[in-house]
Design a protein around this motif. Structure first.
Motif, PDB file in Angstrom:
ATOM      1  N   CYS A  76       1.015  -1.263  -0.120  1.00 56.54           N
ATOM      2  CA  CYS A  76       0.153   0.113  -0.107  1.00 56.54           C
ATOM      3  C   CYS A  76       0.908   1.444   0.190  1.00 56.54           C
ATOM      4  N   GLU A  77       1.767   1.378  -0.899  1.00 55.03           N
ATOM      5  CA  GLU A  77       2.367   2.366  -1.169  1.00 55.03           C
ATOM      6  C   GLU A  77       1.701   3.580  -1.884  1.00 55.03           C
ATOM      7  N   GLN A  78       2.295   4.775  -1.822  1.00 60.08           N
ATOM      8  CA  GLN A  78       1.597   6.090  -2.547  1.00 60.08           C
ATOM      9  C   GLN A  78       1.434   5.585  -3.924  1.00 60.08           C
ATOM     10  N   LEU A  97     -12.323   2.499  -3.735  1.00 62.86           N
ATOM     11  CA  LEU A  97     -11.944   1.055  -4.122  1.00 62.86           C
ATOM     12  C   LEU A  97     -10.924   0.474  -2.936  1.00 62.86           C
ATOM     13  N   GLY A  98     -10.874  -0.735  -2.583  1.00 64.09           N
ATOM     14  CA  GLY A  98     -10.059  -1.233  -1.750  1.00 64.09           C
ATOM     15  C   GLY A  98      -9.473  -2.549  -2.138  1.00 64.09           C
ATOM     16  N   LEU A  99      -8.351  -2.731  -1.485  1.00 62.65           N
ATOM     17  CA  LEU A  99      -7.749  -4.198  -1.877  1.00 62.65           C
ATOM     18  C   LEU A  99      -7.685  -4.991  -0.616  1.00 62.65           C
ATOM     19  N   PHE A 100      -7.900  -6.195  -0.643  1.00 66.70           N
ATOM     20  CA  PHE A 100      -7.706  -7.351   0.420  1.00 66.70           C
ATOM     21  C   PHE A 100      -6.846  -8.347  -0.020  1.00 66.70           C
ATOM     22  N   ASN A 101      -6.341  -9.099   1.057  1.00 73.23           N
ATOM     23  CA  ASN A 101      -5.161  -9.966   0.778  1.00 73.23           C
ATOM     24  C   ASN A 101      -5.840 -11.248   1.045  1.00 73.23           C
ATOM     25  N   GLY A 102      -5.024 -12.378   1.041  1.00 76.80           N
ATOM     26  CA  GLY A 102      -5.659 -13.770   1.187  1.00 76.80           C
ATOM     27  C   GLY A 102      -5.980 -14.180   2.618  1.00 76.80           C
ATOM     28  N   LYS A 105      -8.274  -9.381   4.599  1.00 77.30           N
ATOM     29  CA  LYS A 105      -8.431  -8.201   5.241  1.00 77.30           C
ATOM     30  C   LYS A 105      -7.987  -7.110   4.374  1.00 77.30           C
ATOM     31  N   VAL A 106      -8.815  -6.070   4.249  1.00 80.38           N
ATOM     32  CA  VAL A 106      -8.638  -4.785   3.538  1.00 80.38           C
ATOM     33  C   VAL A 106      -7.164  -3.942   4.037  1.00 80.38           C
ATOM     34  N   TYR A 107      -6.471  -3.943   3.373  1.00 81.00           N
ATOM     35  CA  TYR A 107      -5.210  -3.217   3.734  1.00 81.00           C
ATOM     36  C   TYR A 107      -4.884  -2.219   2.845  1.00 81.00           C
ATOM     37  N   ASN A 115      -6.906  -1.151   7.684  1.00 81.15           N
ATOM     38  CA  ASN A 115      -6.794  -2.496   8.096  1.00 81.15           C
ATOM     39  C   ASN A 115      -8.273  -2.897   8.640  1.00 81.15           C
ATOM     40  N   ILE A 116      -9.054  -3.454   7.750  1.00 80.33           N
ATOM     41  CA  ILE A 116     -10.338  -3.921   8.131  1.00 80.33           C
ATOM     42  C   ILE A 116     -10.392  -5.433   7.687  1.00 80.33           C
ATOM     43  N   SER A 117     -11.156  -6.130   8.428  1.00 82.95           N
ATOM     44  CA  SER A 117     -11.383  -7.713   8.140  1.00 82.95           C
ATOM     45  C   SER A 117     -12.690  -7.353   7.358  1.00 82.95           C
ATOM     46  N   LEU A 118     -12.845  -8.575   6.376  1.00 81.55           N
ATOM     47  CA  LEU A 118     -14.181  -8.559   5.750  1.00 81.55           C
ATOM     48  C   LEU A 118     -15.172  -9.460   6.600  1.00 81.55           C
TER      49      LEU A 118
END
Length: 517
Positions: A76-78, A97-102, A105-107, A115-118
């Motif tokens: 989550c760099e600039q 828009l947001g990205l989440f990992n495996g 968790k939205v990082y 830092n939010i868990s689905l």
């Protein structure tokens, strides 16, 4: 004449009023029914169109999300944040828009690191989806109370979620459904978007569809008020339909009047020109021995109207005052028939139907005597059939007795036609010198099944024998009827069992083939 004209005009006026009201009501009914069918089909078509548009829109949403995941990394760099901001800026749907990992968790988001868990329910739906995607309607602090969420996890394990106001998903529906249609778009059990009818009225009919892959449902409807608002808009069309139907009915009515009146004139012309044909139906001795006879029956095929029924010809002749002319025409044709086939018709009498009111006329016997002079072949072989229709009053009774005596003196036979169907009864037979009594086919048709009818016919048969009258059973069509009248002691029968009415040449052929000399 004035009274007849007034009746004619009154009938026309009533017809115009009736057609006006009928066509107005019918036009209103057609317009109302047509509008109902149109709106029903239109709503169904628009709902199908809406389903297709929503499916296309959802496909485009997930194509966009897939492109984002293909270009994203687990950082989550600039640079990543800028890329998400750029994607949301150019997105036709998403505002964030947001990205989440495996670990689901939205990082990272277009607003910065996060830092939010689905929710577990969201994770479960993603994992159970073949396309590893799902949608949801949840509350969001960023976009407001109710927010549309779309989730997609790419093959690289990186997932993306997009946030959009519900209107961006359902705005396409407003372009599909007119302003007076209502609809409700749901996601799961929550309303994603809705448009209510502007007027407060109950639903006339509705349509529903679902996008099972996205747990979406759409219910569209038309209210009663919307229906009636459209109905009044169709008022010009209703008036046009009314006018056209009124004109059509008036034309049909006029053609019908013209047809009847033209048929009336055709009947008149046919009688005056002796264009009506005479067919002959044999009257057969019941045991094959004895004298044959025939009845002369009118038949007419109009060049303009086709086959015209004999009862209609008689009825029209009475209205036109031509019933006597019709009678004289038939009698003359019978005389010509005797003259044309003297050998074949030797010993055969032919009966002609005569209206009772004609017999009461003073000139009847004189005209009959003149025709007998014109066609001497008729003497001793012509018979007149008089239908038992009504009771004669005290004035007509002695006149009728005198007429009958005069007719008998001319050598013309007399028959009672359709006996049993009128009002004269047994006293009618005792007062007049009839030679033949013809039993109506109504009795013959029910003879086998009705004991009461059998008793009546037995009494008639006994009376005829006592008065030295011959009996003829009309309308014998089956062998069981023939056997039944034979058992009653009936002398002769007439009906389709032996022969239908035939033209001159055909009946001569029948006589030559069937008559026992």
């Amino acid at each position: 004449m004035l009274h007849t004209t007034m009746d004619f005009l009154l009938a026309r006026k009533k017809a115009i009023v009736f057609f006006s009201l009928f066509t107005l009501l019918f036009s209103g009914f057609l317009t109302a029914l047509g509008l109902y069918v149109f709106l029903l089909n239109d709503l169904n078509n628009r709902t199908t169109q809406a389903k297709h548009a929503l499916s296309t829109q959802m496909d485009e949403i997930f194509i966009e999300l897939k492109q984002i995941t293909d270009n994203s990394a687990l950082s989550c760099e600039q640079e990543d944040v800028d890329r998400l901001r750029k994607s949301s800026f150019y997105s036709p749907f998403f505002k964030e828009l947001g990205l989440f990992n495996g670990d689901y968790k939205v990082y990272c988001s277009s607003l910065g690191p996060i830092n939010i868990s689905l929710y577990k329910s969201i994770v479960s739906r993603i994992q159970n989806s073949q396309e590893r995607s799902t949608v949801s309607l949840m509350d969001s602090n960023t976009l407001g109370e109710s927010t549309f969420f779309a989730f997609y996890q790419g093959e690289n394990g990186i997932g993306v979620n997009g946030l959009a106001p519900p209107q961006s998903i359902s705005s396409i529906l407003d372009s599909i459904f007119p302003s007076d249609y209502g609809y409700e778009l749901t996601l799961g059990k929550r309303i994603l978007s809705s448009k209510q009818d502007s007027s407060d009225s109950s639903v006339l009919f509705q349509d529903a569809m679902s996008l099972d892959d996205w747990s979406m449902g759409l219910v569209s409807y038309v209210s009663y008020n919307a229906y009636w608002e459209r109905f009044w808009l169709f008022m010009p069309l209703l008036i046009v339909c009314w006018i056209l139907l009124f004109v059509l009915c008036s034309v049909i009515y006029a053609l019908r009047i013209y047809y009847r009146e033209s048929l009336r004139h055709c009947v008149k012309r046919a009688i005056r020109q002796s264009a009506i044909d005479v067919h002959f139906q044999p009257i057969v001795p019941i045991n094959g021995r004895g004298k044959y006879a025939m009845e002369a029956l009118i038949r007419w095929h109009s060049p303009y109207h086709g086959n015209v029924s004999p009862p209609f010809i008689v009825e029209m002749s009475e209205k036109l005052g031509l019933i006597d002319e019709l009678t004289w025409m038939v009698i003359r044709k019978v005389g010509f028939f005797y003259r044309a086939y003297p050998k074949q018709l030797s010993g055969i009498s032919i009966s002609v139907n005569v209206d009772r009111h004609s017999l009461l006329k003073q000139e009847f016997a004189g005209t009959l005597a003149h025709i007998l002079t014109e066609y001497p072949e008729l003497k001793g072989r012509l018979a007149l059939e008089v239908t038992e229709t009504s009771v004669l009053n005290a004035i007509d009774l002695p006149v009728m007795v005198s007429r009958f005596e005069h007719i008998k003196a001319l050598g013309v036979g007399l028959s009672v036609d359709d006996f049993g169907t009128g009002y004269a009864g047994l006293d009618f037979l005792r007062r007049f010198p009839y030679d033949t009594l013809k039993l109506d086919q109504v009795f013959i048709g029910s003879l086998q099944d009705d004991q009461f009818t059998r008793q009546i016919l037995t009494s008639m048969t006994k009376l005829a024998k006592e008065l030295n009258m011959e009996l003829v059973a009309e309308g014998v069509e089956r062998e069981d009827q023939l056997e039944a009248v034979r058992a009653l002691g009936v002398d002769r029968v007439q009906g389709y069992y032996f022969c239908r009415p035939l033209p001159e040449q055909d009946v001569i052929v029948w006589l030559e083939q069937n008559m026992i000399q």
